[in-house]
Design an enzyme around this catalytic site. Sequence first.
Site, short mmCIF file in Angstrom:
data_model
loop_
_atom_site.label_atom_id
_atom_site.label_comp_id
_atom_site.label_asym_id
_atom_site.label_seq_id
_atom_site.Cartn_x
_atom_site.Cartn_y
_atom_site.Cartn_z
N GLU A 275 18.75 30.91 34.10
CA GLU A 275 19.76 31.97 34.20
C GLU A 275 21.12 31.49 33.71
O GLU A 275 22.06 31.40 34.47
CB GLU A 275 19.84 32.51 35.63
N PRO A 276 21.23 31.20 32.42
CA PRO A 276 22.52 30.79 31.89
C PRO A 276 23.50 31.97 31.82
O PRO A 276 23.08 33.12 31.71
CB PRO A 276 22.20 30.32 30.46
N ARG A 278 27.38 31.17 30.66
CA ARG A 278 28.28 30.69 29.61
C ARG A 278 27.63 30.64 28.22
O ARG A 278 28.23 31.04 27.23
CB ARG A 278 28.74 29.28 30.01
N TYR A 318 40.42 24.20 35.56
CA TYR A 318 39.45 23.12 35.32
C TYR A 318 39.97 22.07 34.35
O TYR A 318 39.17 21.23 33.90
CB TYR A 318 38.17 23.70 34.69
N CYS A 357 55.08 31.88 36.20
CA CYS A 357 55.96 30.90 36.83
C CYS A 357 55.16 29.87 37.61
O CYS A 357 55.13 29.87 38.84
CB CYS A 357 56.97 31.60 37.72
N GLU A 358 54.45 29.03 36.88
CA GLU A 358 53.65 27.94 37.43
C GLU A 358 53.63 26.84 36.38
O GLU A 358 53.39 27.13 35.20
CB GLU A 358 52.17 28.38 37.62
N TYR A 386 33.84 33.36 31.36
CA TYR A 386 34.82 33.07 32.42
C TYR A 386 36.25 33.25 31.93
O TYR A 386 37.15 32.51 32.34
CB TYR A 386 34.57 31.67 33.02
#
Length: 453
Positions: A275-276, A278, A318, A357-358, A386
């Site tokens: 069940e890929p 990506r 990530y 603002c990060e 994603y």
Amino acid sequence: MTDAAASVPVRRLSDWDAAELHTLVEDYGSPLYVLDRERVRENYRRLETAFPDAEILYAVKANALGEVLSTLREAGAGLECASAGEVQRALGAGASGSEVHYTAVNPPARDLDWVVDAWADGPELTVTAGSEDTIDRLEERGYDGRLCLRVNPGIGAGHHEKVATGAAAKFGVPAERAVDVLADAADRGFDVVGIHAHVGSGVSSDQLEAHREFVARMGDLARNVAGVVGGLEFVDVGGGFGVPYREDEAPLDLESVAEATREALGAVDADLTIEPGRYFVADAGVLLTEVNTVKEARETTVTGVDAGMTTLLRPAMYDAYHPIRNLTAEAGDGSIEAENGPAGRERVPQTVAGPICESGDVFCTDRQLPASKRGDVLAIGNAGAYGYEMANQYNSRPRPASIVLADSEARLARRRETVTDVTRPEREARSASPTDRKNDHDRATDTDNDPVR
Ligand SMILES: *Cc1c(COP(=O)(O)O)cnc(C)c1O
């Protein structure tokens, strides 16, 4: 139809047509997600060729756009859903119950209620439970349909600790308890059909040994379980098929993965299921964004763009690498290779940063790219998986539009949000009656609405 042999194992960002992408931003604005439907089909066909005997499910959470779901369904994939909302989308895309696997991870009550209702209309639906509590809660709702058990094999894989789910206690029943749990479920009347594990995203050719070990354990477990419950329909070894994000990274050798999987599984009287997520969509998508600021900072040149971590979260979450091209510079120069030619722009190290603002809101740090100018359009590659799915409205920033390329035309598949969309739930709460307000929790998966397409 293109056959699988004609389909290249990876589509690089450099393979996209710069002029075509540039035109899309002129027509639909920025930031903009673009998805090529044919590439999704090609990715499916390659996987189907490598795994001819396997049942292939698409992990919807990678990209839940209705057109992606219908494209993969038509190609032959089933749909693996992580929530009632995704099940609702799958059914809305025309899937029948038999094509849907619902993987319940600490499922909210409203999700279970909704899925058990949907099961009444599609009794071939499969529910994958990751804890004994979930099995009890299904039973309480009268569910005695197809049940698969998610096990925790105690092996993790993946490109980042946040996606190495196999070893995390959160996911699945410890493998050593699986036989007892399933024997008990079968006694209670459930239709026990499979075992499942997903060891995390980013399985790559150099992790083949870990994959082999994991699949071998699943094979052993399947043989043990089958002996106790009287046969299994499938062994689901999850997704996690890696894609090369870096330009110089080799694509996954699908044939070796398939061979290792078949070998390690050994003889089991059950179908192999994969069940890929990506793998089907990552290289089928790009994110386009416009440069609005070019600033010489002390240590680098900052290229400010209108997409940010709210548009594409992977770099911030990530530390993910995504390739970047300056489409405008290329159009002007004719070729990116002409970097020192008369019309060519010089390459300079740049930090491409978004409007949030990060400090984590950067797509790359000190990357060599053609000198940016205000108004340039940049393309960020491998954004099909994603990407939009993890987009959010932090900083009251509406989510972008999505374009699908299909049959040599571009179609708006999802309109750009507006600030009005962002503030709507607040306005609705103010104008709702007190009863509506209390009942609002039932609306999270609203069956009165048309299926989401
Ligand atoms: C996320 C997920 C997948 C797909 O992972 P990819 O890395 O996108 O292939 C498959 N199965 C489950 C249960 C998942 O949670």
